[in-house]
Design a protein around this motif. Sequence first.
Motif, PDB file in Angstrom:
ATOM      1  N   ASP A   1      -3.843  -0.657   9.117  1.00 51.29           N
ATOM      2  CA  ASP A   1      -5.100  -0.236   8.529  1.00 51.29           C
ATOM      3  C   ASP A   1      -5.053   1.265   8.260  1.00 51.29           C
ATOM      4  O   ASP A   1      -5.073   2.065   9.183  1.00 51.29           O
ATOM      5  CB  ASP A   1      -6.265  -0.566   9.460  1.00 51.29           C
TER       6      ASP A   1
ATOM      7  N   ARG B   1      -9.100  -0.409   1.100  1.00 54.28           N
ATOM      8  CA  ARG B   1      -8.292  -1.615   1.291  1.00 54.28           C
ATOM      9  C   ARG B   1      -8.864  -2.731   0.428  1.00 54.28           C
ATOM     10  O   ARG B   1     -10.073  -2.998   0.437  1.00 54.28           O
ATOM     11  CB  ARG B   1      -8.281  -2.029   2.760  1.00 54.28           C
TER      12      ARG B   1
ATOM     13  N   SER C   1      -6.289  -8.292   2.889  1.00 61.27           N
ATOM     14  CA  SER C   1      -5.566  -8.253   4.148  1.00 61.27           C
ATOM     15  C   SER C   1      -4.999  -9.619   4.444  1.00 61.27           C
ATOM     16  O   SER C   1      -5.613 -10.646   4.133  1.00 61.27           O
ATOM     17  CB  SER C   1      -6.502  -7.819   5.282  1.00 61.27           C
TER      18      SER C   1
ATOM     19  N   ASP D   1      -1.041  -5.857   3.957  1.00 62.57           N
ATOM     20  CA  ASP D   1      -2.343  -5.437   3.442  1.00 62.57           C
ATOM     21  C   ASP D   1      -2.132  -4.793   2.079  1.00 62.57           C
ATOM     22  O   ASP D   1      -1.049  -4.278   1.784  1.00 62.57           O
ATOM     23  CB  ASP D   1      -3.014  -4.421   4.376  1.00 62.57           C
TER      24      ASP D   1
END
Length: 363
Positions: A10, A37, A40, A45
């Motif tokens: 992350d 982002r 995922s 990701d």
Amino acid sequence: MSTIVQQSPDFAPGSKLVFRFWKASSWKNTVLTVQKRMASGGQADVYVVTDDIGRPWCMKYLYGNYATNKSKFYNKIKLMAKYPSPSPQLAWPIAFSPITSSTGAFYYLMPLFEGYSEVSRIISWLKRYNGQSGVNPNSPDFQPMKDFRDPNTPAGMSLVQRAEVVAGISDAVGSIHDDHNASYVYGDISGKNFLYKVLPDGHVDVKTIDMDNLLPAGSNASHPSGFNLGLIGTGQYPAPEIILGNSVPTLHSDLHALAVLAFRIFLGAHPLDGALTHSMELTPENIRRFYGNEPEFIITSHRNCASAAVQKGWNYLPQATQLYFKFMFSPEMLHSGIIKPGAKESRLTAATLRQCLRKDFGI
């Protein structure tokens, strides 16, 4: 420059990441900034990043057990980034990070395709629509339901627009198979790895993602004794020889998967699905039987017929497109198995599918 070590997959917005670009016959380091982002998963990701002048790019961060030999996988991305993309349709790697020595994690950069939807969305809509009463989506009497809030809605697409999706996929696969730098096998052709976007003028643009699936054509193409390959590919897209574990993915098996995907975009159904497959549990044994050992093209079968809606949709398809499917899912093609290196291709190429669409739909 050292690699940024992540304890978890992350990257917060504002994170600065190092990429290596191929410029002037050498690798140059550049720092890009994470914006958000996008998606995922268990292996990777996906993020939006920007360069020093604010241009957005797509970044894929691979941190899971994404390859049995991570160093070879990393070197493949590195090699691909050294060469220009065979087509602007492809999310081709253009830069990559240093690799984390302890975990093998790394990230790479590719074009960002905004406003696109997965082709699997079209297939899912057709499957639902086939179970309802009403005008068949392939009929000239079908009235697409436009939605300006969502121009990509499958309910708003005509048969010709879906043919444009198939044409775009054919062009993309052709560019992968016939790249002037190297010929590649895609290996995982499915509705999730191709994206479409309905443009303001009504035409449809197609993009291809997950370029890290690619393998050089001819690599391990001989009989792979001892390989467990039954799960290579997505769902029931792989060719019978792949499902049975008799072959690694090849150009030949890609062409089968391309035909399956094209059939599903036109009709929603899988070409080998009928009464028996719809009533069975999709166990590995049943998949090996109906999609591997005993595949049968349902449209032409008297033993295991397609649904009435799928049959009607088939009857509306133009002649050249029907002939393409009849050839690709004939007993000879379904049981053609491994093709020897250097042998003449027996399954019809992506270019041939493209010619059929041009003849039938004028696209």
